[in-house]
Design a protein around this motif. Structure first.
Motif, PDB file in Angstrom:
ATOM      1  N   ASN A 172       0.825  -1.206   0.000  1.00  0.00           N
ATOM      2  CA  ASN A 172       0.000   0.000   0.000  1.00  0.00           C
ATOM      3  C   ASN A 172       0.857   1.252   0.000  1.00  0.00           C
ATOM      4  OD1 ASN A 172      -2.991  -0.526   0.168  1.00  0.00           O
ATOM      5  ND2 ASN A 172      -2.249  -1.962   1.706  1.00  0.00           N
TER       6      ASN A 172
ATOM      7  N   ARG B 286       3.913   1.601  -1.056  1.00  0.00           N
ATOM      8  CA  ARG B 286       4.576   1.770  -2.356  1.00  0.00           C
ATOM      9  C   ARG B 286       3.617   2.320  -3.395  1.00  0.00           C
ATOM     10  NH1 ARG B 286       9.474  -2.094  -3.724  1.00  0.00           N
ATOM     11  NH2 ARG B 286       9.799  -0.277  -5.011  1.00  0.00           N
ATOM     12  N   SER B 287       2.360   1.856  -3.343  1.00  0.00           N
ATOM     13  CA  SER B 287       1.364   2.385  -4.270  1.00  0.00           C
ATOM     14  C   SER B 287       1.193   3.885  -4.064  1.00  0.00           C
ATOM     15  CB  SER B 287       0.007   1.708  -4.063  1.00  0.00           C
ATOM     16  OG  SER B 287       0.097   0.359  -4.361  1.00  0.00           O
TER      17      SER B 287
ATOM     18  N   GLN C 295       3.812   6.232  -5.397  1.00  0.00           N
ATOM     19  CA  GLN C 295       3.795   6.496  -6.834  1.00  0.00           C
ATOM     20  C   GLN C 295       3.163   7.861  -7.117  1.00  0.00           C
ATOM     21  OE1 GLN C 295       4.567   4.507  -9.720  1.00  0.00           O
ATOM     22  NE2 GLN C 295       5.814   3.357  -8.283  1.00  0.00           N
ATOM     23  N   TYR C 296       2.352   8.313  -6.193  1.00  0.00           N
ATOM     24  CA  TYR C 296       1.668   9.596  -6.377  1.00  0.00           C
ATOM     25  C   TYR C 296       1.944  10.475  -5.165  1.00  0.00           C
ATOM     26  CZ  TYR C 296      -0.849   6.427  -9.459  1.00  0.00           C
ATOM     27  OH  TYR C 296      -1.170   5.486 -10.394  1.00  0.00           O
TER      28      TYR C 296
END
Lengths: 325, 259
Positions: free
Chosen positions: B10, B12-13, B16-17
């Motif tokens: 989570n 790392r996701s 990304q933003y």
């Protein structure tokens, strides 16, 4: 290995008329319609078989795959797979199967593929050494090395499907359910996926159940097809048998030195004619290619000739027509 | 531990933003800061509320908001569960050899809610200072239990809400009465409400047990059975069990009806 006996599943579907009045009425009183998704389905699949599971949309394919993978309980009938009843011993059973849905992903969208695999390792509790070996094998045979460290959302459809297939094989399942694994792929990726499935089946004796609408998948991969329609198994047999039954004509294409008058041929239909090219459709019950060529060779100076089998789509369409589905 | 692996995915996701995540955290922080400003202004004008001081109400507010923020972080998967059923993600969960509750929790970790948690913890520090309590081990433990019990209660309600998806696809909005309504209500000491509300939110959905009752102990209003008041937040933990039971029934039903 897989044994289904008299499996039945009925869904209740709410029925509602058109318009606002009917919508209000439906809030208080609903009428249901029973849909027989599976109606007395029985079959047996042995270890190491590749079975093509075909049928038009809504025939009951995905319902039966759900039953076999333990996420749907049928109303009646028995299903025994590797000694398990899938929905009763779900957690033990699902360790032994892999499922690929061509239209959905099981990997994480925003993180590199390798990270998703690491999570799957933890989920399936795969020992490190074993996991490393399986990963290496899959990376090599599916050609994943270039994009293992790339987030899934940046991959092409073909790369994604390969990553997806590898993801469902990390725990070395003995049965693999593939739901439209080649949908939307380009020709090269399609061939790569088919080649891999064949190899997996040959080397590791993995049993493969393949549902697809791509008849070339079926032709390239399966020895046996199960045809389902309106919830019933309509045909269970070898691909060769089906082909033989519906293989009733040959398409003969000829080129020749210019000849203006069309030449008729017995037991054949002239599909097209131009000054130097003609297409005939031979009824193979009444004549043979060799007879046709002998007859035509007397009147035409033939330069080249091809003879084609009916395309596999037409064979399957013939099967659907025969069973009225 | 598997949950930690999920947590890593989570994070790392979200990374990304980065900007998006940062702004979401900030927005959560500010919106709950505004909510607390409302409470502060109320006391600035009236001095006290039903015999409760600013420090006491702030503590209630802070405990409830922290508990809610923790739940929103870790149990967000249950909050957005109806989407997972429709998209077929829940089928994927069933295809894995692990428990469904853990997998649903792991599938969504809402990082932005940390902004809310940060604000709540800030108010908690302020409240503790305004109260000027003499802290000792039992009191510190009680405070921790309050947070734990509260988070469990909210999580239980989230699980119940998700379990309802198995039985119907409509009318789920009414459950917000318990989550958001419950949070508003539990931000104040229960005595300012009517008797029936008090009973409902003590014995059925134990919001009262996570802040009002232990608060009596913390502020020295509970003379007898102090230990009992201290341990009431554990009822919030116990509340999880019936919720998980309903969830299990829901999963069973899902298996027999499909979607």
């Amino acid at each position: 290995m897989i044994e289904l006996t008299h499996i039945t599943k009925t869904f209740k579907v709410a029925r509602r008329g058109k318009g606002a009045g009917a919508a209000v009425k439906a809030m208080f009183h609903r009428e249901y319609k029973l849909v027989h998704a599976l109606d007395d389905v029985s079959f047996h699949i042995g270890r190491g078989e590749i079975v093509g599971y075909i049928g038009p949309n809504g025939a009951g394919k995905s319902t039966s795959v759900k039953v076999m993978s333990g996420i749907l309980v049928p109303e009646s009938g028995a299903c025994e797979i590797m000694g398990y009843t899938p929905w009763k011993q779900r957690r033990e059973y699902v360790r032994h199967i892999g499922v690929v849905f061509g239209q959905r992903t099981q990997l994480w969208w925003d993180v590199p593929v390798q990270d998703s695999y690491d999570l799957l390792q933890a989920i399936y509790k795969i020992p490190n050494e074993r996991f490393r070996l399986t990963c290496e094998m899959l990376t090599e045979t599916l050609g994943l090395a270039d994009f293992l460290q790339t987030p899934l959302r940046q991959l092409s459809l073909g790369q994604r499907m390969r990553a997806e297939i590898a993801g469902s094989l990390l725990h070395e399942p003995e049965i693999l359910f593939l739901d439209e694994p080649t949908i939307g792929l380009d020709a090269v990726s399609k061939l790569a996926v088919r080649q891999f499935i064949k190899q997996l089946n040959a080397e590791r004796q993995v049993t493969v159940i393949l549902t697809t609408h791509d008849m070339h998948d079926i032709e390239a991969l399966t020895d046996r097809i199960l045809l389902i329609g309106k919830g019933k198994i309509l045909h269970d047999g070898s691909m060769a048998g089906v082909k033989h039954r519906f293989d009733t004509y040959r398409t003969l294409t000829l080129t020749f030195t210019p000849h203006t008058e069309p030449v008729p041929l017995e037991h054949a239909e002239l599909c097209s004619w131009s000054a130097e090219r003609a297409v005939y459709r031979l009824d193979t019950a009444k004549t043979t290619v060799s007879q046709a060529i002998t007859a035509l060779g007397g009147q035409l100076n033939i330069l080249d000739m091809t003879s084609e089998n009916p395309p596999v789509e037409e064979i399957i369409a013939g099967l659907y027509r025969e069973h009225n589905i | 531990m598997l949950y930690l692996k999920y947590l890593k995915m989570n994070l790392r996701s979200f990374l990304q933003y980065r900007l998006n995540t940062f702004l979401a955290v900030l927005a959560q922080f500010l919106s709950s800061a505004v909510a607390f400003a409302g409470v502060y202004l109320l006391f600035d004008r009236f001095g006290s509320l039903g015999g409760w001081s600013l420090g006491e109400v702030s503590l209630c507010f802070a405990v409830t908001l922290s508990a809610f923020a923790i739940t929103d972080c870790v149990a967000r998967g249950f909050d957005v569960f109806s989407g997972s059923v429709k998209s077929g993600d829940f089928d994927r969960i069933l295809l894995r050899p692990r428990g469904t509750v853990l997998q649903v929790m792991g599938s969504h970790f809402e990082l932005s809610r940390l902004g809310r948690l940060l604000e709540a913890l800030l108010v908690l520090v302020l409240a503790v200072r305004w109260l000027g309590l003499a802290w000792d081990f039992p009191k510190a433990l009680t405070l921790l239990l309050m947070l734990l019990g509260g988070a469990c209660t909210f999580t239980g309600i989230y699980i119940l809400g998700a379990a309802v998806c198995f039985f119907t696809v409509e009318g789920l909005e009414f459950l917000n009465i318990f989550t958001h309504g419950g949070r508003e209500l539990a931000s104040y000491p229960l005595t300012i409400f009517n008797r029936w509300l008090r009973r409902f939110f003590t014995f059925i959905v134990p919001f009262g047990c996570m802040n009002y009752l232990p608060l009596l102990y913390l502020t020295g209003r509970a003379e007898q059975h102090a230990a009992l008041y201290m341990l009431t937040p554990l009822l919030g933990v116990a509340f999880l069990f019936p919720c998980v039971l309903v969830w299990r029934m829901g999963v069973k039903r899902y298996l027999s009806t499909g979607n």
